[in-house]
Design an enzyme around this catalytic site. Sequence first.
Site, PDB file in Angstrom:
ATOM      1  N   LYS A   1       0.858  -1.202   0.000  1.00  0.00           N
ATOM      2  CA  LYS A   1       0.000   0.000   0.000  1.00  0.00           C
ATOM      3  C   LYS A   1       0.885   1.240   0.000  1.00  0.00           C
ATOM      4  O   LYS A   1       1.870   1.300   0.756  1.00  0.00           O
ATOM      5  CB  LYS A   1      -0.890  -0.019   1.251  1.00  0.00           C
ATOM      6  CG  LYS A   1      -1.927   1.103   1.302  1.00  0.00           C
ATOM      7  CD  LYS A   1      -2.783   1.014   2.562  1.00  0.00           C
ATOM      8  CE  LYS A   1      -3.932   1.998   2.551  1.00  0.00           C
ATOM      9  NZ  LYS A   1      -4.800   1.909   3.739  1.00  0.00           N
TER      10      LYS A   1
ATOM     11  N   SER B   1      -9.886   1.824   2.534  1.00  0.00           N
ATOM     12  CA  SER B   1      -8.987   2.582   1.685  1.00  0.00           C
ATOM     13  C   SER B   1      -7.940   1.736   0.962  1.00  0.00           C
ATOM     14  O   SER B   1      -7.389   2.180  -0.041  1.00  0.00           O
ATOM     15  CB  SER B   1      -8.254   3.631   2.530  1.00  0.00           C
ATOM     16  OG  SER B   1      -7.437   3.003   3.505  1.00  0.00           O
TER      17      SER B   1
ATOM     18  N   SER C   1     -10.320  -0.440   6.714  1.00  0.00           N
ATOM     19  CA  SER C   1      -9.672  -0.367   5.397  1.00  0.00           C
ATOM     20  C   SER C   1      -8.908  -1.598   4.947  1.00  0.00           C
ATOM     21  O   SER C   1      -8.422  -1.613   3.815  1.00  0.00           O
ATOM     22  CB  SER C   1      -8.719   0.814   5.360  1.00  0.00           C
ATOM     23  OG  SER C   1      -9.441   1.967   5.110  1.00  0.00           O
TER      24      SER C   1
HETATM   25  N1  GLN Z   1     -13.613   4.286   5.717  1.00  0.00           N
HETATM   26  C1  GLN Z   1     -13.012   4.758   6.926  1.00  0.00           C
HETATM   27  C2  GLN Z   1     -12.650   6.205   6.779  1.00  0.00           C
HETATM   28  O1  GLN Z   1     -12.871   6.750   5.733  1.00  0.00           O
HETATM   29  C3  GLN Z   1     -11.849   3.917   7.304  1.00  0.00           C
HETATM   30  C4  GLN Z   1     -10.638   4.186   6.517  1.00  0.00           C
HETATM   31  C5  GLN Z   1      -9.481   3.372   6.991  1.00  0.00           C
HETATM   32  O2  GLN Z   1      -9.627   2.374   7.677  1.00  0.00           O
HETATM   33  N2  GLN Z   1      -8.308   3.841   6.638  1.00  0.00           N
HETATM   34  O3  GLN Z   1     -12.164   6.812   7.705  1.00  0.00           O
END
Ligand code: GLN
Length: 494
Positions: A77, A158, A182
């Site tokens: 990532k 994400s 995410s």
């Molecule tokens: N969807 C969540 C957010 O937008 C979690 C994102 C994540 O886990 N990085 O904050």
Amino acid sequence: MLTGLTIAEAAAGLRAKKFTAEELCLAHLNAIEALNPRLNAYLTVSHSQALDQAKAADAALARGDAGPLAGIPLAIKDLFCTQGIRTTAASKILGPFVPPYESTVTANLLRDGAVFLGKTNLDEFAMGSSNMTSAYGPVENPWKRRQNPDAVLVPGGSSGGSAAAVSAQLAMGGTGTDTGGSIRQPASFCGIVGMKPTYGRCSRWGVVAFASSLDHPGPFARTVQDTAILLRSMSGYDAKDSTSADVPVPDFAAACGRGVRGLRIGIPREYRVDGMPAEIERLWQQGIVWLKDAGAEIVDVSLPHTRYGLAAYYVIAPAEASSNLARYDGVRFGLRTNGDDLRDLYERTRADGFGTEVKRRILIGTYVLSAGYYDAYYLRAQKVRALILRDFTDAFQNVDALLTPTAPSAAFGIDEKTDDPVTMYLNDVFTVNGNLAGIPGISVPAGLDTDGLPLGLQVLGKPFDEETVFAVGAEIERAAGFTALPTLRAGATQ
Ligand code: GLN
């Protein structure tokens, strides 16, 4: 097809000299070349470094001193700093950033012989559930709806780039980070396994910070055992992260074969949310039957503060983000837009460099931390967080693990949920509480919906008891016998 092997199979094949690490690496680089222009899963392909690492793995295998991941091609990532390889966090503000150092997690993977194919796309600064907030364009989910194969679906987020890459066989495994879901939600959307370990298990050092008290690095792979293999390499105490846990790292893969006989599995009644599709409820019930048939005892449990989790998360995460993102000032690294004076330079750089969702979070975060609102929002959210942790602690007095769906829907279309940010935030309803409490969780592909799209089940466990989470996850994997493959993948005819 070399790209269709599991990590465990590839490690055995390399040692049996059925193929070389270089061949394995080239097979993946070719697959990336063929499919990545469409999927946009990789932002950077580190072609020559990957081949050098593969050759080094072949040499180590020949010498007999190869590490456990020697020659295994992974997707990283683009939130993990990689020395000498551009790291963007999918933001324009870090577009030109080449880190002078390696994150601890990626250094651990390299120490064990892994090959890094490249850096994968994500929501900007990991803020999102769809990969659509990336400054470098969205990722396409390799899965297609049966009825409407032309619709482009999101891979979740994400960590959508890593999830899509592993699903499409453009990597054998990968890294993600999970701040509110995410890793687990994109794993569910892409039909692969994603594991979020206990907070402190994997070092955050060198991972671009989103919300430091919630950020958890973790692995993706196509089997539970493979995620267990990767997690063992990624984990370990790190003096450079003040929240790193100094605890032994067990052989997680060994725990995958333990079975669930005699385990008590809790079913939290508050996770039955309004409007959840009937097929997700059905899959959850199916999961309960699988575990019961395998000898587990099913226990009804209550986590009464569940419904406050999303609200608390969307106060705490932006608050920490607004503080972490203050460092992007155009002076020290990344993008700079010159201005009339220093203040003007800051303002122009941040206006040009951050996307809409990131700006929204910074505004919310500074608001909830400001004098006069701090007590009403931030402090209150922290109190709710303590209650959520207490719910889990109480439940775990009585059960060994919890079973829930991973997400309230299957992958959605790229233009289906963009009008209102709150709709997007609802995606995290089953995952955020695990982050607020810091407990381990895994998403395992368990079935398909009527459109032929994958759905995951989530197993949550006690702090530092990843082994039970892997054991339960492996049982679901075995019982589900999930073998469906995405439409777009390495070697498939397009
Ligand atoms: N969807 C969540 C957010 O937008 C979690 C994102 C994540 O886990 N990085 O904050």
